[in-house]
Scaffold this active site. Sequence first.
Site, PDB file in Angstrom:
ATOM      1  N   GLU A 167       0.829  -1.216   0.000  1.00 15.57           N
ATOM      2  CA  GLU A 167       0.000   0.000   0.000  1.00 15.57           C
ATOM      3  C   GLU A 167       0.861   1.263   0.000  1.00 15.57           C
ATOM      4  O   GLU A 167       1.736   1.404   0.870  1.00 15.57           O
ATOM      5  CB  GLU A 167      -0.902  -0.021   1.252  1.00 15.57           C
ATOM      6  CG  GLU A 167      -1.918   1.098   1.265  1.00 15.57           C
ATOM      7  CD  GLU A 167      -2.850   1.037   2.482  1.00 15.57           C
ATOM      8  OE1 GLU A 167      -2.958  -0.027   3.121  1.00 15.57           O
ATOM      9  OE2 GLU A 167      -3.459   2.081   2.774  1.00 15.57           O
TER      10      GLU A 167
ATOM     11  N   LYS B 208      -7.221  -0.630  11.626  1.00 13.07           N
ATOM     12  CA  LYS B 208      -6.588  -0.982  10.337  1.00 13.07           C
ATOM     13  C   LYS B 208      -5.368  -0.085  10.127  1.00 13.07           C
ATOM     14  O   LYS B 208      -4.323  -0.535   9.654  1.00 13.07           O
ATOM     15  CB  LYS B 208      -7.606  -0.821   9.201  1.00 13.07           C
ATOM     16  CG  LYS B 208      -7.163  -1.440   7.885  1.00 13.07           C
ATOM     17  CD  LYS B 208      -6.270  -0.563   7.043  1.00 13.07           C
ATOM     18  CE  LYS B 208      -5.865  -1.235   5.741  1.00 13.07           C
ATOM     19  NZ  LYS B 208      -4.952  -0.396   4.942  1.00 13.07           N
TER      20      LYS B 208
ATOM     21  N   ASP C 127       4.169 -14.592  11.415  1.00 12.30           N
ATOM     22  CA  ASP C 127       2.806 -15.017  11.086  1.00 12.30           C
ATOM     23  C   ASP C 127       1.880 -13.844  11.387  1.00 12.30           C
ATOM     24  O   ASP C 127       1.354 -13.695  12.491  1.00 12.30           O
ATOM     25  CB  ASP C 127       2.428 -16.244  11.925  1.00 12.30           C
ATOM     26  CG  ASP C 127       1.073 -16.818  11.521  1.00 12.30           C
ATOM     27  OD1 ASP C 127       0.267 -16.078  10.925  1.00 12.30           O
ATOM     28  OD2 ASP C 127       0.822 -17.997  11.813  1.00 12.30           O
TER      29      ASP C 127
ATOM     30  N   HIS D 238     -11.540  25.680   7.814  1.00 11.40           N
ATOM     31  CA  HIS D 238     -10.947  27.005   7.613  1.00 11.40           C
ATOM     32  C   HIS D 238     -11.336  27.572   6.258  1.00 11.40           C
ATOM     33  O   HIS D 238     -11.625  28.754   6.127  1.00 11.40           O
ATOM     34  CB  HIS D 238      -9.425  26.914   7.699  1.00 11.40           C
ATOM     35  CG  HIS D 238      -8.934  26.839   9.114  1.00 11.40           C
ATOM     36  ND1 HIS D 238      -7.607  26.830   9.432  1.00 11.40           N
ATOM     37  CD2 HIS D 238      -9.582  26.780  10.282  1.00 11.40           C
ATOM     38  CE1 HIS D 238      -7.469  26.770  10.747  1.00 11.40           C
ATOM     39  NE2 HIS D 238      -8.668  26.718  11.272  1.00 11.40           N
TER      40      HIS D 238
HETATM   41  P1  NAD Z   1       8.600 -23.904  15.229  1.00 11.68           P
HETATM   42  O1  NAD Z   1       7.655 -25.002  15.032  1.00 11.68           O
HETATM   43  O2  NAD Z   1       9.586 -23.636  14.135  1.00 11.68           O
HETATM   44  O3  NAD Z   1       9.347 -24.211  16.601  1.00 11.68           O
HETATM   45  C1  NAD Z   1      10.289 -23.380  17.185  1.00 11.68           C
HETATM   46  C2  NAD Z   1      11.280 -24.232  17.859  1.00 11.68           C
HETATM   47  O4  NAD Z   1      12.483 -23.493  18.044  1.00 11.68           O
HETATM   48  C3  NAD Z   1      10.894 -24.662  19.259  1.00 11.68           C
HETATM   49  O5  NAD Z   1      10.235 -25.888  19.252  1.00 11.68           O
HETATM   50  C4  NAD Z   1      12.217 -24.760  20.018  1.00 11.68           C
HETATM   51  O6  NAD Z   1      12.595 -26.081  20.157  1.00 11.68           O
HETATM   52  C5  NAD Z   1      13.223 -24.100  19.080  1.00 11.68           C
HETATM   53  N1  NAD Z   1      14.024 -23.037  19.684  1.00 11.68           N
HETATM   54  C6  NAD Z   1      15.337 -22.822  19.458  1.00 11.68           C
HETATM   55  N2  NAD Z   1      15.794 -21.769  20.132  1.00 11.68           N
HETATM   56  C7  NAD Z   1      14.753 -21.281  20.835  1.00 11.68           C
HETATM   57  C8  NAD Z   1      14.586 -20.168  21.708  1.00 11.68           C
HETATM   58  N3  NAD Z   1      15.612 -19.355  21.999  1.00 11.68           N
HETATM   59  N4  NAD Z   1      13.372 -19.934  22.206  1.00 11.68           N
HETATM   60  C9  NAD Z   1      12.321 -20.723  21.902  1.00 11.68           C
HETATM   61  N5  NAD Z   1      12.410 -21.808  21.096  1.00 11.68           N
HETATM   62  C10 NAD Z   1      13.622 -22.074  20.541  1.00 11.68           C
HETATM   63  O7  NAD Z   1       7.902 -22.502  15.522  1.00 11.68           O
HETATM   64  P2  NAD Z   1       6.773 -22.143  16.545  1.00 11.68           P
HETATM   65  O8  NAD Z   1       7.168 -20.789  17.054  1.00 11.68           O
HETATM   66  O9  NAD Z   1       6.503 -23.204  17.545  1.00 11.68           O
HETATM   67  O10 NAD Z   1       5.481 -22.004  15.617  1.00 11.68           O
HETATM   68  C11 NAD Z   1       5.384 -20.950  14.703  1.00 11.68           C
HETATM   69  C12 NAD Z   1       4.850 -21.468  13.401  1.00 11.68           C
HETATM   70  O11 NAD Z   1       3.590 -22.107  13.603  1.00 11.68           O
HETATM   71  C13 NAD Z   1       4.609 -20.367  12.415  1.00 11.68           C
HETATM   72  O12 NAD Z   1       5.082 -20.770  11.163  1.00 11.68           O
HETATM   73  C14 NAD Z   1       3.088 -20.264  12.377  1.00 11.68           C
HETATM   74  O13 NAD Z   1       2.643 -19.751  11.147  1.00 11.68           O
HETATM   75  C15 NAD Z   1       2.663 -21.661  12.605  1.00 11.68           C
HETATM   76  N6  NAD Z   1       1.321 -21.953  13.108  1.00 11.68           N
HETATM   77  C16 NAD Z   1       0.476 -20.992  13.582  1.00 11.68           C
HETATM   78  C17 NAD Z   1      -0.772 -21.325  14.069  1.00 11.68           C
HETATM   79  C18 NAD Z   1      -1.670 -20.268  14.639  1.00 11.68           C
HETATM   80  O14 NAD Z   1      -1.220 -19.160  14.866  1.00 11.68           O
HETATM   81  N7  NAD Z   1      -2.954 -20.541  14.890  1.00 11.68           N
HETATM   82  C19 NAD Z   1      -1.179 -22.668  14.058  1.00 11.68           C
HETATM   83  C20 NAD Z   1      -0.293 -23.608  13.600  1.00 11.68           C
HETATM   84  C21 NAD Z   1       0.960 -23.261  13.127  1.00 11.68           C
END
Ligand code: NAD
Length: 408
Positions: free
Chosen positions: A61, A245, A261, A359
Amino acid sequence: MTEALGLTAEQLAAIGPGALALDVADGMIENVIGTYALPFAVAVNFVVDGADVFVPMVVEEPSVVAAASNAARMARPAGFTTQVSPPLTIGQIQVTNVRDVVAGAAALRAAADELLGDARQLVPRLTERGGGPRAFEVRTLATSGPDGGMLVAHLHVDCRDAMGANLVNTLCEALADRVAELAGGRAGLRILSNLADGRTVRVRCSIEDAMLAAEGASGSEVRAAIAGASRFAELDPYRAATHNKGIMNGVDAVLVATGQDWRAVEAGAHAFAALGEGYKPLAVWRERDGGLDGELVMPLAVGTVGGAVHVHPSAQLALAIADIGGRTDRLAAIAGAAGLATNLAALKALATEGIQRGHMALHARGLARAAGATGELIERVAAELAATGEVKAERAREVLARMVKESP
Ligand code: NAD
Protein backbone atom coordinates in the site's frame (compact mmCIF):
# COMPACT_ATOMS: atom_id res chain seq x y z
CA MET A 1 22.08 2.77 6.76
CA THR A 2 24.10 -0.10 5.33
CA GLU A 3 27.29 1.49 6.71
CA ALA A 4 25.75 2.24 10.10
CA LEU A 5 24.59 -1.35 10.43
CA GLY A 6 27.69 -2.84 8.77
CA LEU A 7 25.59 -4.74 6.21
CA THR A 8 27.51 -6.57 3.52
CA ALA A 9 26.65 -6.82 -0.18
CA GLU A 10 26.03 -10.50 0.43
CA GLN A 11 23.43 -9.71 3.08
CA LEU A 12 21.76 -7.12 0.85
CA ALA A 13 21.40 -9.72 -1.90
CA ALA A 14 18.66 -11.16 0.32
CA ILE A 15 16.30 -8.42 -0.91
CA GLY A 16 17.41 -8.46 -4.53
CA PRO A 17 15.03 -9.68 -7.23
CA GLY A 18 14.66 -13.44 -7.04
CA ALA A 19 16.20 -13.57 -3.56
CA LEU A 20 13.77 -16.28 -2.52
CA ALA A 21 15.01 -19.28 -4.51
CA LEU A 22 12.38 -21.58 -5.94
CA ASP A 23 13.65 -24.61 -4.03
CA VAL A 24 13.46 -22.67 -0.74
CA ALA A 25 9.93 -21.50 -1.58
CA ASP A 26 9.03 -25.06 -2.46
CA GLY A 27 10.16 -26.15 0.99
CA MET A 28 7.99 -23.52 2.68
CA ILE A 29 4.53 -24.38 1.34
CA GLU A 30 2.83 -26.83 -1.03
CA ASN A 31 2.12 -26.71 -4.78
CA VAL A 32 4.60 -23.87 -5.36
CA ILE A 33 4.64 -22.52 -8.91
CA GLY A 34 6.75 -19.40 -8.34
CA THR A 35 7.51 -16.57 -5.92
CA TYR A 36 5.76 -13.24 -5.39
CA ALA A 37 7.77 -10.09 -4.75
CA LEU A 38 6.64 -7.08 -2.71
CA PRO A 39 8.44 -3.78 -2.10
CA PHE A 40 10.87 -3.86 0.83
CA ALA A 41 11.41 -0.42 2.40
CA VAL A 42 12.86 1.13 5.52
CA ALA A 43 10.96 3.66 7.66
CA VAL A 44 13.18 6.28 9.25
CA ASN A 45 13.23 8.72 12.20
CA PHE A 46 12.26 6.06 14.74
CA VAL A 47 13.59 6.22 18.28
CA VAL A 48 12.35 3.24 20.30
CA ASP A 49 13.30 3.04 23.98
CA GLY A 50 16.05 5.57 23.50
CA ALA A 51 17.73 3.91 20.52
CA ASP A 52 17.57 4.94 16.87
CA VAL A 53 16.19 2.21 14.67
CA PHE A 54 15.60 1.63 10.97
CA VAL A 55 12.23 -0.06 10.64
CA PRO A 56 12.03 -2.67 7.85
CA MET A 57 8.66 -2.74 6.10
CA VAL A 58 7.16 -4.89 3.38
CA VAL A 59 3.81 -3.61 2.16
CA GLU A 60 1.94 -3.12 -1.10
CA GLU A 61 0.00 0.00 0.00
CA PRO A 62 1.41 3.42 -0.93
CA SER A 63 2.06 5.99 1.83
CA VAL A 64 2.46 3.55 4.73
CA VAL A 65 6.25 3.91 4.89
CA ALA A 66 6.11 7.70 4.42
CA ALA A 67 3.35 8.00 7.03
CA ALA A 68 5.33 5.93 9.55
CA SER A 69 8.47 7.99 8.93
CA ASN A 70 6.59 11.31 9.26
CA ALA A 71 4.92 10.28 12.50
CA ALA A 72 8.21 8.95 13.87
CA ARG A 73 9.72 12.39 13.17
CA MET A 74 6.92 14.01 15.21
CA ALA A 75 7.56 11.56 18.06
CA ARG A 76 11.34 11.74 17.76
CA PRO A 77 12.16 14.22 20.57
CA ALA A 78 10.85 11.88 23.28
CA GLY A 79 10.76 8.77 21.11
CA PHE A 80 8.53 5.74 21.57
CA THR A 81 8.74 3.97 24.90
CA THR A 82 7.60 0.39 25.26
CA GLN A 83 6.81 -2.33 27.75
CA VAL A 84 6.74 -5.87 26.45
CA SER A 85 5.24 -8.64 28.57
CA PRO A 86 6.90 -12.07 28.85
CA PRO A 87 6.26 -14.22 25.76
CA LEU A 88 3.35 -16.23 27.21
CA THR A 89 1.23 -18.14 24.73
CA ILE A 90 -1.97 -19.91 25.71
CA GLY A 91 -2.62 -23.49 24.65
CA GLN A 92 -6.22 -24.72 24.80
CA ILE A 93 -7.36 -28.27 25.52
CA GLN A 94 -11.09 -28.63 25.05
CA VAL A 95 -12.94 -31.34 26.97
CA THR A 96 -16.49 -32.23 25.90
CA ASN A 97 -19.16 -34.58 27.28
CA VAL A 98 -18.01 -33.87 30.83
CA ARG A 99 -20.41 -35.70 33.15
CA ASP A 100 -20.11 -33.16 35.98
CA VAL A 101 -18.42 -29.88 35.02
CA VAL A 102 -18.08 -28.69 38.62
CA ALA A 103 -16.33 -31.88 39.70
CA GLY A 104 -14.34 -32.04 36.43
CA ALA A 105 -13.06 -28.49 36.80
CA ALA A 106 -12.18 -29.11 40.47
CA ALA A 107 -10.27 -32.27 39.57
CA LEU A 108 -8.28 -30.43 36.90
CA ARG A 109 -7.47 -27.54 39.22
CA ALA A 110 -6.30 -29.98 41.88
CA ALA A 111 -4.02 -31.64 39.31
CA ALA A 112 -2.56 -28.37 37.98
CA ASP A 113 0.90 -28.94 39.49
CA GLU A 114 1.05 -32.51 38.21
CA LEU A 115 0.03 -31.40 34.70
CA LEU A 116 2.51 -28.51 34.71
CA GLY A 117 5.25 -30.92 35.80
CA ASP A 118 4.36 -33.30 32.94
CA ALA A 119 4.37 -30.40 30.49
CA ARG A 120 7.79 -29.20 31.70
CA GLN A 121 9.29 -32.62 31.15
CA LEU A 122 8.17 -32.47 27.53
CA VAL A 123 10.17 -29.29 26.81
CA PRO A 124 13.44 -29.61 28.73
CA ARG A 125 15.40 -27.39 26.30
CA LEU A 126 12.84 -24.60 26.54
CA THR A 127 12.89 -24.85 30.33
CA GLU A 128 16.72 -24.66 30.25
CA ARG A 129 16.40 -21.47 28.21
CA GLY A 130 14.29 -19.95 30.97
CA GLY A 131 10.91 -20.61 29.34
CA GLY A 132 8.37 -23.42 29.55
CA PRO A 133 4.92 -24.05 31.04
CA ARG A 134 4.00 -21.45 33.64
CA ALA A 135 0.36 -21.84 34.62
CA PHE A 136 -2.65 -24.08 34.19
CA GLU A 137 -6.21 -22.74 34.28
CA VAL A 138 -9.66 -24.20 33.74
CA ARG A 139 -12.71 -22.44 32.30
CA THR A 140 -16.25 -23.82 32.17
CA LEU A 141 -17.89 -23.15 28.80
CA ALA A 142 -21.16 -25.13 29.02
CA THR A 143 -22.93 -27.30 31.54
CA SER A 144 -25.04 -29.03 28.88
CA GLY A 145 -25.77 -28.82 25.16
CA PRO A 146 -24.98 -30.74 21.98
CA ASP A 147 -21.43 -31.40 23.26
CA GLY A 148 -22.53 -32.10 26.82
CA GLY A 149 -20.69 -30.33 29.62
CA MET A 150 -17.71 -28.46 28.17
CA LEU A 151 -14.52 -27.35 29.88
CA VAL A 152 -11.38 -25.83 28.43
CA ALA A 153 -7.98 -26.07 30.04
CA HIS A 154 -5.49 -23.28 29.38
CA LEU A 155 -1.80 -24.01 29.48
CA HIS A 156 0.28 -20.81 29.64
CA VAL A 157 3.69 -21.36 28.09
CA ASP A 158 6.66 -19.00 28.06
CA CYS A 159 7.87 -19.52 24.49
CA ARG A 160 11.06 -17.45 24.85
CA ASP A 161 12.15 -16.51 21.30
CA ALA A 162 9.58 -18.59 19.41
CA MET A 163 6.12 -17.46 18.31
CA GLY A 164 5.25 -20.83 19.78
CA ALA A 165 2.26 -22.14 17.82
CA ASN A 166 3.75 -25.54 17.02
CA LEU A 167 5.48 -25.74 20.36
CA VAL A 168 2.27 -25.12 22.32
CA ASN A 169 0.18 -27.32 20.01
CA THR A 170 2.56 -30.21 20.67
CA LEU A 171 2.24 -29.72 24.43
CA CYS A 172 -1.55 -29.59 24.23
CA GLU A 173 -1.61 -32.77 22.15
CA ALA A 174 0.56 -34.55 24.70
CA LEU A 175 -1.56 -33.51 27.71
CA ALA A 176 -5.01 -33.87 26.17
CA ASP A 177 -5.79 -37.48 27.13
CA ARG A 178 -4.75 -37.02 30.76
CA VAL A 179 -6.73 -33.76 30.97
CA ALA A 180 -9.84 -35.46 29.55
CA GLU A 181 -9.43 -38.38 31.93
CA LEU A 182 -9.14 -36.11 34.97
CA ALA A 183 -12.13 -34.02 33.85
CA GLY A 184 -14.28 -37.07 33.20
CA GLY A 185 -14.95 -36.20 29.57
CA ARG A 186 -13.70 -36.54 26.02
CA ALA A 187 -10.68 -34.67 24.63
CA GLY A 188 -11.69 -32.21 21.91
CA LEU A 189 -9.54 -29.62 20.13
CA ARG A 190 -5.99 -28.98 21.32
CA ILE A 191 -4.34 -25.92 19.85
CA LEU A 192 -2.98 -22.53 20.86
CA SER A 193 -5.25 -19.51 21.20
CA ASN A 194 -4.38 -16.58 18.99
CA LEU A 195 -5.99 -14.30 21.55
CA ALA A 196 -2.55 -13.83 23.07
CA ASP A 197 -3.64 -11.47 25.84
CA GLY A 198 -0.74 -12.65 28.00
CA ARG A 199 1.74 -11.54 25.36
CA THR A 200 1.23 -7.84 24.88
CA VAL A 201 3.19 -4.78 23.94
CA ARG A 202 2.44 -1.32 25.33
CA VAL A 203 3.82 1.61 23.34
CA ARG A 204 3.63 5.24 24.36
CA CYS A 205 4.63 8.46 22.67
CA SER A 206 4.22 12.12 23.45
CA ILE A 207 4.03 14.76 20.74
CA GLU A 208 4.48 18.51 21.23
CA ASP A 209 2.03 20.88 19.56
CA ALA A 210 4.81 22.40 17.46
CA MET A 211 5.32 19.02 15.76
CA LEU A 212 1.62 18.63 15.03
CA ALA A 213 1.11 21.96 13.25
CA ALA A 214 0.29 21.65 9.57
CA GLU A 215 -0.40 24.03 6.72
CA GLY A 216 -3.62 25.79 7.61
CA ALA A 217 -3.91 24.18 11.04
CA SER A 218 -2.21 25.10 14.32
CA GLY A 219 -0.63 22.45 16.55
CA SER A 220 -3.30 22.84 19.22
CA GLU A 221 -6.09 22.50 16.63
CA VAL A 222 -4.55 19.30 15.24
CA ARG A 223 -4.03 17.98 18.78
CA ALA A 224 -7.71 18.58 19.64
CA ALA A 225 -8.85 17.00 16.38
CA ILE A 226 -6.73 13.87 16.91
CA ALA A 227 -8.04 13.48 20.48
CA GLY A 228 -11.55 13.88 19.05
CA ALA A 229 -10.86 11.21 16.44
CA SER A 230 -9.68 8.90 19.23
CA ARG A 231 -12.93 9.48 21.20
CA PHE A 232 -14.91 8.72 18.03
CA ALA A 233 -13.12 5.36 17.70
CA GLU A 234 -13.68 4.66 21.41
CA LEU A 235 -17.44 5.14 20.94
CA ASP A 236 -18.00 3.50 17.58
CA PRO A 237 -16.86 0.05 16.42
CA TYR A 238 -17.33 1.04 12.79
CA ARG A 239 -14.73 3.75 13.26
CA ALA A 240 -12.58 1.62 15.60
CA ALA A 241 -12.18 -1.01 12.87
CA THR A 242 -10.69 1.57 10.51
CA HIS A 243 -8.63 3.14 13.29
CA ASN A 244 -7.18 -0.31 14.03
CA LYS A 245 -6.59 -0.98 10.34
CA GLY A 246 -4.36 2.10 10.36
CA ILE A 247 -2.41 0.59 13.25
CA MET A 248 -2.06 -2.75 11.49
CA ASN A 249 -0.67 -0.96 8.40
CA GLY A 250 2.50 -0.34 10.37
CA VAL A 251 2.49 -3.51 12.45
CA ASP A 252 1.86 -5.89 9.54
CA ALA A 253 4.47 -4.24 7.31
CA VAL A 254 7.13 -5.00 9.96
CA LEU A 255 5.76 -8.51 10.52
CA VAL A 256 5.79 -9.39 6.83
CA ALA A 257 9.33 -8.01 6.45
CA THR A 258 10.59 -10.06 9.39
CA GLY A 259 8.90 -13.33 8.37
CA GLN A 260 6.24 -13.39 11.09
CA ASP A 261 2.81 -15.02 11.09
CA TRP A 262 0.91 -11.77 10.59
CA ARG A 263 -2.47 -13.56 10.38
CA ALA A 264 -1.91 -14.80 13.92
CA VAL A 265 -1.19 -11.25 15.11
CA GLU A 266 -4.17 -9.85 13.15
CA ALA A 267 -6.51 -12.44 14.70
CA GLY A 268 -5.13 -11.69 18.16
CA ALA A 269 -5.31 -7.93 17.71
CA HIS A 270 -8.98 -7.87 16.73
CA ALA A 271 -10.01 -10.45 19.34
CA PHE A 272 -8.18 -8.36 21.96
CA ALA A 273 -9.94 -5.22 20.70
CA ALA A 274 -13.26 -6.99 21.21
CA LEU A 275 -12.55 -8.21 24.77
CA GLY A 276 -14.79 -6.50 27.28
CA GLU A 277 -17.64 -4.23 26.21
CA GLY A 278 -17.61 -3.90 22.46
CA TYR A 279 -14.86 -3.55 19.87
CA LYS A 280 -12.38 -0.84 20.89
CA PRO A 281 -9.42 0.99 19.37
CA LEU A 282 -6.04 -0.57 20.17
CA ALA A 283 -4.51 2.90 20.55
CA VAL A 284 -5.95 6.02 22.17
CA TRP A 285 -4.83 9.65 22.12
CA ARG A 286 -5.26 12.18 24.92
CA GLU A 287 -4.59 15.91 25.04
CA ARG A 288 -2.31 17.36 27.66
CA ASP A 289 -1.08 20.90 28.16
CA GLY A 290 0.85 21.74 24.98
CA GLY A 291 0.80 18.31 23.42
CA LEU A 292 -0.69 14.93 22.75
CA ASP A 293 -0.07 11.53 24.39
CA GLY A 294 -0.68 8.28 22.55
CA GLU A 295 -0.81 4.76 23.94
CA LEU A 296 -1.14 1.44 22.12
CA VAL A 297 -1.75 -1.89 23.84
CA MET A 298 -2.06 -5.04 21.76
CA PRO A 299 -1.01 -8.68 21.70
CA LEU A 300 2.05 -9.26 19.56
CA ALA A 301 3.22 -12.86 19.34
CA VAL A 302 6.45 -12.75 17.34
CA GLY A 303 9.45 -15.02 17.09
CA THR A 304 13.08 -14.78 16.09
CA VAL A 305 13.40 -18.56 15.81
CA GLY A 306 11.08 -21.00 14.08
CA GLY A 307 8.42 -20.39 11.46
CA ALA A 308 9.67 -18.68 8.29
CA VAL A 309 12.26 -16.56 10.08
CA HIS A 310 15.27 -18.73 9.33
CA VAL A 311 14.01 -19.98 6.00
CA HIS A 312 13.34 -16.69 4.22
CA PRO A 313 16.56 -14.81 3.46
CA SER A 314 14.83 -11.38 3.39
CA ALA A 315 13.46 -11.96 6.91
CA GLN A 316 16.99 -12.40 8.19
CA LEU A 317 18.07 -9.16 6.56
CA ALA A 318 15.03 -7.36 7.98
CA LEU A 319 16.02 -8.49 11.49
CA ALA A 320 19.56 -7.26 10.85
CA ILE A 321 18.21 -3.87 9.68
CA ALA A 322 15.99 -3.60 12.76
CA ASP A 323 19.17 -4.41 14.70
CA ILE A 324 17.28 -6.29 17.39
CA GLY A 325 20.37 -8.20 18.48
CA GLY A 326 18.38 -11.44 18.74
CA ARG A 327 15.91 -9.89 21.19
CA THR A 328 12.36 -10.98 20.41
CA ASP A 329 10.90 -8.39 22.79
CA ARG A 330 12.70 -5.68 20.80
CA LEU A 331 11.04 -6.91 17.60
CA ALA A 332 7.61 -6.70 19.29
CA ALA A 333 8.45 -3.19 20.54
CA ILE A 334 9.46 -2.00 17.08
CA ALA A 335 6.39 -3.50 15.39
CA GLY A 336 4.19 -1.85 18.03
CA ALA A 337 5.93 1.51 17.59
CA ALA A 338 5.37 1.26 13.82
CA GLY A 339 1.66 0.67 14.51
CA LEU A 340 1.32 3.66 16.81
CA ALA A 341 3.19 5.75 14.23
CA THR A 342 0.93 4.84 11.29
CA ASN A 343 -2.10 5.44 13.52
CA LEU A 344 -0.86 8.94 14.38
CA ALA A 345 -0.12 9.74 10.75
CA ALA A 346 -3.57 8.61 9.62
CA LEU A 347 -5.36 10.57 12.35
CA LYS A 348 -3.32 13.68 11.64
CA ALA A 349 -4.11 13.47 7.93
CA LEU A 350 -7.83 13.00 8.62
CA ALA A 351 -7.88 15.71 11.27
CA THR A 352 -5.99 18.36 9.30
CA GLU A 353 -8.10 17.74 6.23
CA GLY A 354 -11.15 18.48 8.36
CA ILE A 355 -9.59 21.57 9.90
CA GLN A 356 -8.44 22.88 6.54
CA ARG A 357 -11.88 22.30 5.08
CA GLY A 358 -13.38 24.14 8.05
CA HIS A 359 -10.95 27.00 7.61
CA MET A 360 -11.69 27.13 3.91
CA ALA A 361 -15.42 27.33 4.56
CA LEU A 362 -14.90 30.19 7.04
CA HIS A 363 -12.57 31.96 4.64
CA ALA A 364 -15.05 31.53 1.79
CA ARG A 365 -17.83 33.12 3.87
CA GLY A 366 -15.55 36.04 4.71
CA LEU A 367 -14.76 36.55 1.02
CA ALA A 368 -18.45 36.34 0.09
CA ARG A 369 -19.25 39.05 2.65
CA ALA A 370 -16.31 41.17 1.47
CA ALA A 371 -17.59 40.88 -2.11
CA GLY A 372 -20.89 42.38 -0.90
CA ALA A 373 -23.05 39.29 -0.41
CA THR A 374 -25.78 39.52 2.21
CA GLY A 375 -28.37 37.14 3.67
CA GLU A 376 -28.58 33.71 2.09
CA LEU A 377 -26.24 34.77 -0.72
CA ILE A 378 -23.32 34.57 1.74
CA GLU A 379 -23.78 30.80 2.13
CA ARG A 380 -24.50 30.24 -1.57
CA VAL A 381 -21.42 32.12 -2.75
CA ALA A 382 -19.21 30.48 -0.04
CA ALA A 383 -20.50 27.03 -0.96
CA GLU A 384 -19.64 27.51 -4.63
CA LEU A 385 -16.16 28.82 -3.79
CA ALA A 386 -15.49 25.85 -1.49
CA ALA A 387 -16.90 23.35 -3.99
CA THR A 388 -14.70 24.59 -6.85
CA GLY A 389 -11.67 24.97 -4.56
CA GLU A 390 -11.18 28.54 -5.83
CA VAL A 391 -11.44 30.41 -2.54
CA LYS A 392 -10.34 33.80 -3.89
CA ALA A 393 -11.69 37.36 -3.62
CA GLU A 394 -11.92 37.87 -7.38
CA ARG A 395 -13.83 34.64 -7.86
CA ALA A 396 -16.18 35.62 -5.00
CA ARG A 397 -17.06 38.86 -6.81
CA GLU A 398 -17.69 36.96 -10.09
CA VAL A 399 -19.88 34.33 -8.45
CA LEU A 400 -21.85 36.98 -6.55
CA ALA A 401 -22.39 39.05 -9.69
CA ARG A 402 -23.65 36.00 -11.58
CA MET A 403 -26.00 34.96 -8.78
CA VAL A 404 -27.43 38.47 -8.46
CA LYS A 405 -27.99 38.58 -12.25
CA GLU A 406 -29.65 35.14 -12.25
CA SER A 407 -31.92 35.89 -9.30
CA PRO A 408 -35.51 36.69 -10.28
P1 NAD B 1 8.60 -23.90 15.23
O1 NAD B 1 7.66 -25.00 15.03
O2 NAD B 1 9.59 -23.64 14.13
O3 NAD B 1 9.35 -24.21 16.60
C1 NAD B 1 10.29 -23.38 17.18
C2 NAD B 1 11.28 -24.23 17.86
O4 NAD B 1 12.48 -23.49 18.04
C3 NAD B 1 10.89 -24.66 19.26
O5 NAD B 1 10.24 -25.89 19.25
C4 NAD B 1 12.22 -24.76 20.02
O6 NAD B 1 12.59 -26.08 20.16
C5 NAD B 1 13.22 -24.10 19.08
N1 NAD B 1 14.02 -23.04 19.68
C6 NAD B 1 15.34 -22.82 19.46
N2 NAD B 1 15.79 -21.77 20.13
C7 NAD B 1 14.75 -21.28 20.83
C8 NAD B 1 14.59 -20.17 21.71
N3 NAD B 1 15.61 -19.35 22.00
N4 NAD B 1 13.37 -19.93 22.21
C9 NAD B 1 12.32 -20.72 21.90
N5 NAD B 1 12.41 -21.81 21.10
C10 NAD B 1 13.62 -22.07 20.54
O7 NAD B 1 7.90 -22.50 15.52
P2 NAD B 1 6.77 -22.14 16.54
O8 NAD B 1 7.17 -20.79 17.05
O9 NAD B 1 6.50 -23.20 17.55
O10 NAD B 1 5.48 -22.00 15.62
C11 NAD B 1 5.38 -20.95 14.70
C12 NAD B 1 4.85 -21.47 13.40
O11 NAD B 1 3.59 -22.11 13.60
C13 NAD B 1 4.61 -20.37 12.41
O12 NAD B 1 5.08 -20.77 11.16
C14 NAD B 1 3.09 -20.26 12.38
O13 NAD B 1 2.64 -19.75 11.15
C15 NAD B 1 2.66 -21.66 12.60
N6 NAD B 1 1.32 -21.95 13.11
C16 NAD B 1 0.48 -20.99 13.58
C17 NAD B 1 -0.77 -21.32 14.07
C18 NAD B 1 -1.67 -20.27 14.64
O14 NAD B 1 -1.22 -19.16 14.87
N7 NAD B 1 -2.95 -20.54 14.89
C19 NAD B 1 -1.18 -22.67 14.06
C20 NAD B 1 -0.29 -23.61 13.60
C21 NAD B 1 0.96 -23.26 13.13
